[in-house]
Structure formats: structure tokens, C-alpha cells
Design an enzyme around this catalytic site. Structure first.
Site, PDB file in Angstrom:
ATOM      1  N   HIS A  49       6.897   1.336  -1.729  1.00 18.99           N
ATOM      2  CA  HIS A  49       8.143   0.817  -1.162  1.00 18.99           C
ATOM      3  C   HIS A  49       9.359   1.492  -1.794  1.00 18.99           C
ATOM      4  CE1 HIS A  49       5.414  -2.813  -0.638  1.00 18.99           C
ATOM      5  NE2 HIS A  49       5.817  -2.600   0.596  1.00 18.99           N
TER       6      HIS A  49
ATOM      7  N   VAL B 223       2.131   7.190  -0.787  1.00 22.00           N
ATOM      8  CA  VAL B 223       2.208   7.262  -2.249  1.00 22.00           C
ATOM      9  C   VAL B 223       0.887   6.733  -2.798  1.00 22.00           C
ATOM     10  CG1 VAL B 223       3.440   6.496  -4.314  1.00 22.00           C
ATOM     11  CG2 VAL B 223       4.699   6.961  -2.192  1.00 22.00           C
TER      12      VAL B 223
ATOM     13  N   GLN C 163       2.157 -11.534  12.748  1.00 18.37           N
ATOM     14  CA  GLN C 163       1.199 -10.432  12.708  1.00 18.37           C
ATOM     15  C   GLN C 163      -0.099 -10.791  11.999  1.00 18.37           C
ATOM     16  OE1 GLN C 163       4.159  -8.063  10.505  1.00 18.37           O
ATOM     17  NE2 GLN C 163       2.461  -7.325   9.241  1.00 18.37           N
TER      18      GLN C 163
ATOM     19  N   ASP D 240       0.260   3.001   6.965  1.00 19.17           N
ATOM     20  CA  ASP D 240      -0.041   2.279   8.202  1.00 19.17           C
ATOM     21  C   ASP D 240       0.328   3.199   9.369  1.00 19.17           C
ATOM     22  OD1 ASP D 240      -0.833  -0.367   7.066  1.00 19.17           O
ATOM     23  OD2 ASP D 240       1.203  -0.280   6.271  1.00 19.17           O
TER      24      ASP D 240
ATOM     25  N   SER E  32      -0.802  -0.160  -2.120  1.00 24.37           N
ATOM     26  CA  SER E  32      -0.723  -1.272  -1.180  1.00 24.37           C
ATOM     27  C   SER E  32      -0.528  -2.561  -1.960  1.00 24.37           C
ATOM     28  CB  SER E  32      -2.013  -1.372  -0.353  1.00 24.37           C
ATOM     29  OG  SER E  32      -2.061  -2.580   0.380  1.00 24.37           O
TER      30      SER E  32
ATOM     31  N   ALA F  20       6.428  -8.024  -2.282  1.00 31.30           N
ATOM     32  CA  ALA F  20       5.410  -7.567  -3.241  1.00 31.30           C
ATOM     33  C   ALA F  20       5.582  -6.067  -3.441  1.00 31.30           C
ATOM     34  CB  ALA F  20       4.006  -7.927  -2.783  1.00 31.30           C
ATOM     35  N   LEU F  21       6.800  -5.667  -3.773  1.00 29.43           N
ATOM     36  CA  LEU F  21       7.173  -4.257  -3.771  1.00 29.43           C
ATOM     37  C   LEU F  21       6.430  -3.470  -4.845  1.00 29.43           C
ATOM     38  CD1 LEU F  21      11.039  -4.560  -3.267  1.00 29.43           C
ATOM     39  CD2 LEU F  21       9.236  -4.401  -1.533  1.00 29.43           C
ATOM     40  N   HIS F  22       6.067  -2.242  -4.490  1.00 33.22           N
ATOM     41  CA  HIS F  22       5.411  -1.322  -5.414  1.00 33.22           C
ATOM     42  C   HIS F  22       6.038   0.056  -5.245  1.00 33.22           C
ATOM     43  CE1 HIS F  22       3.264   0.089  -1.883  1.00 33.22           C
ATOM     44  NE2 HIS F  22       2.779  -1.128  -1.677  1.00 33.22           N
TER      45      HIS F  22
ATOM     46  N   MET G   7       7.336  -6.415   3.542  1.00 26.95           N
ATOM     47  CA  MET G   7       6.885  -7.800   3.410  1.00 26.95           C
ATOM     48  C   MET G   7       6.921  -8.237   1.950  1.00 26.95           C
ATOM     49  SD  MET G   7       4.087  -8.685   6.310  1.00 26.95           S
ATOM     50  CE  MET G   7       2.669  -7.996   5.486  1.00 26.95           C
TER      51      MET G   7
END
Length: 311
Positions: free
Chosen positions: A50, A190, A75, A164, A199, A45-47, A43
Site C-alpha cells: 500500500h 511488492v 465484495q 489483484d 497482502s 491493514a496497510l503494508h 481496505m
């Protein structure tokens, strides 16, 4: 009827597509040349979590890596944070370029649901437990968008994080029950140096909350060490840690088996926790060995357990 040409794809650079038909045509053409299509749904907002999924995907021989970036409205319930969910598309695309990703699929809600959000995938009984008990429409939204991504991209393999964990279990269930020809790969959580699971929502935490949030992983660690005495002991040990941080409003703390059925008396299980710090909701989980006595040498085994936050 006019035949549309396959959209342009340039090897060695990031190719960005927003229309489902375009990415479907490109992946179909690449598959016809013998390439394997590997999907990492996100979704945005990569960290680093990801990016770890992406790096795992890139290790597949002959893979064309597709990363989808789509904040799925289906969702989110009406009282949830759809509008506030972080959207950082430009930075995300820069990160994908730096990782050598082949394709970014960045549809809009109208692209994904041109006829509205009228048909969904029912997640079954597991979808009404744990997260589903608190968010009754959530997993129908997740499974629906994942199925649509699978139908569009037609990946040989797809990568999902274990943070998740219930979502991962339900996606595997859907693939089995609906005879989908895609291999699902889970990737370990991670973590930040203090143990907090990475997250996109962590950015909502202020400095005090960020420090308090470390109690979630500390509770799981306590539960893991106590699990040799059984499920109740594991839950009690984890609960004792959480009770030290009353700012965390715990939604659930449970032990299940590896497929999220009832916890075994002896064997591998999964401890899951969810809670709120202010307006931010956080999830975490860990694998535990239930009912195995400590005994000589057992501590050494635990010391070798894969704990990413041990530095």
C-alpha cells in the site's frame, strides 16, 4: 435550505473525514484551486505494498493524495472472512501521517450504503472467470464501491496494485465502458524477500504456512522461464513446483493475454495463480513472454526481467 460550509482542510497534515459529503466538498474545493486529486483505495491493514502505491501517487505534480480505508462488505460472500478481516485504523492513520498523505477517507458501511446495498455494477463476462468463477458476487461488489469512491472523491488519477490483476483489468474496463474521467495507474507487485506477494492476509499464515507460501511465486518464476516453449510448457513448469507443496490447494493456474483474454501463441501474457493454505487464500501473477525461443542471449534477457524478490 441551509448551505453547509466546506469542512476544514489543513495543508501539511493528515485530514481525516468519514462522511462522503465532507470529502467530496473538500476535494471539490481543492480542485477549484488547480490541485490534482489522486486516490489510493484500500481496505486498511496497510503494508509496504500500500505504501508503494501512496509513494507513486505522491510523485504526481501538484497532487492532493486521498487514501480511502474501507472494508467493503459488498465484495465479501456470506462464507468469507469479512468479520475476520484485519482492521488496524489507528496504525493505518499513523502510517499515512508518516507518508505525508493529505486526506484519509474512512467511511462506515452506513456512510457508503445509506440505503442498503441494492444497486451494483455488473462486471460482464470477465467478472465470471478466474476469481469470479469461485466468488460470483465479488467483482460486482468491488466495482460498485470503486465507482462510489470515484463519484465521491472525483480523482484525476487512481492507483491500484497489480497483485489483484483481474480487479485492475475490470476497473479499467469499467472506466472505459462507463466513460469515467479518471486515469487508472497499475503499480507492480511488492514482494517479500522470498517472493511472496505482500497482502494483508499474509498475517493469517503460521510459520510453516508462511514458508510454504513461497511456492506460489516460485511456480510463477518457473512458468516465466518455461514460457518460451509455449503456454502449456509454462503451466506444466509452474504446476510441477506447486505439486511439491501439497498443502497448497490450487484454485486455478492459468495463462491469459495482457487483458485477460485467451493466451496468445506468441507474445506477452499473464500467468495467474490462486490457492489456499489452510483458511488463507493467496493470489499472485506475473507477466510472461510466450513462445519466444530461448536462443543465445535470451537467458541474459530473463536475468534482467523485473523480479522484485531477487536480492
Amino acid at each position: 435550505m441551509t448551505r453547509r460550509d466546506t469542512p476544514k482542510f489543513t495543508a501539511g497534515q493528515l485530514n481525516v473525514y468519514t462522511r462522503p459529503g465532507d470529502v467530496a466538498a473538500v476535494t471539490r474545493a481543492l480542485r477549484a484551486t488547480g490541485r490534482r486529486i489522486v486516490l489510493v483505495p484500500t481496505m486498511g491493514a496497510l503494508h509496504e505494498g500500500h505504501l508503494t502505491l501512496i509513494r507513486a501517487a505522491k510523485r504526481v505534480t501538484g497532487a492532493v493524495v486521498v487514501v480511502s480505508i474501507f472494508v467493503n462488505p459488498l465484495q465479501f460472500a456470506a462464507n468469507e472472512d469479512l468479520g475476520a478481516y484485519p482492521r488496524t485504523l489507528d496504525a493505518d492513520l499513523d502510517a499515512l501521517r508518516a507518508e505525508g498523505v493529505d486526506i484519509a477517507f474512512t467511511p462506515t458501511a452506513d456512510d457508503m450504503y445509506p440505503n442498503g446495498m441494492r444497486t451494483t455494477v455488473h462486471p460482464g463476462p470477465l467478472g465470471a472467470e478466474l476469481e469470479g468463477a469461485l466468488r460470483p458476487t465479488h467483482f460486482a461488489g468491488v466495482l460498485t464501491v470503486v465507482l462510489k469512491l470515484f463519484n465521491t472523491v472525483r480523482p484525476d488519477r487512481a492507483y491500484f496494485g497489480e497483485k489483484d490483476f483481474q480487479q485492475l483489468a475490470l476497473i479499467r474496463q469499467m472506466v472505459t465502458d462507463l466513460d469515467l474521467e479518471v486515469e487508472i495507474q497499475g503499480v507492480p507487485i511488492v514482494r517479500e524477500p522470498d517472493g511472496l506477494a505482500m497482502s494483508s492476509r499474509n498475517r493469517y499464515l503460521d510459520a510453516v504456512q508462511r514458508e510454504q507460501a513461497g511456492a506460489l511465486s516460485a511456480a510463477l518464476l518457473a512458468g516465466m522461464y518455461a514460457a518460451g516453449e509455449g503456454t502449456a510448457a509454462a503451466v506444466d513448469a509452474a504446476r510441477a513446483v506447486l505439486d511439491e507443496v501439497p498443502a497448497i490447494e490450487v484454485d486455478y493456474l492459468e495463462v491469459r493475454d495482457a487483458m485477460l483474454g485467451p493466451a496468445p501463441e506468441v507474445g506477452m501474457g499473464r500467468m495467474l495463480v490462486a490457492g489456499r493454505l489452510g483458511a488463507t487464500r493467496l493470489l499472485d501473477n506475473i507477466a510472461i513472454d510466450i513462445g519466444v525461443p530461448s536462443g543465445p542471449g535470451r537467458q541474459a534477457e530473463f536475468d534482467e526481467h523485473e523480479l522484485p524478490w531477487r536480492n
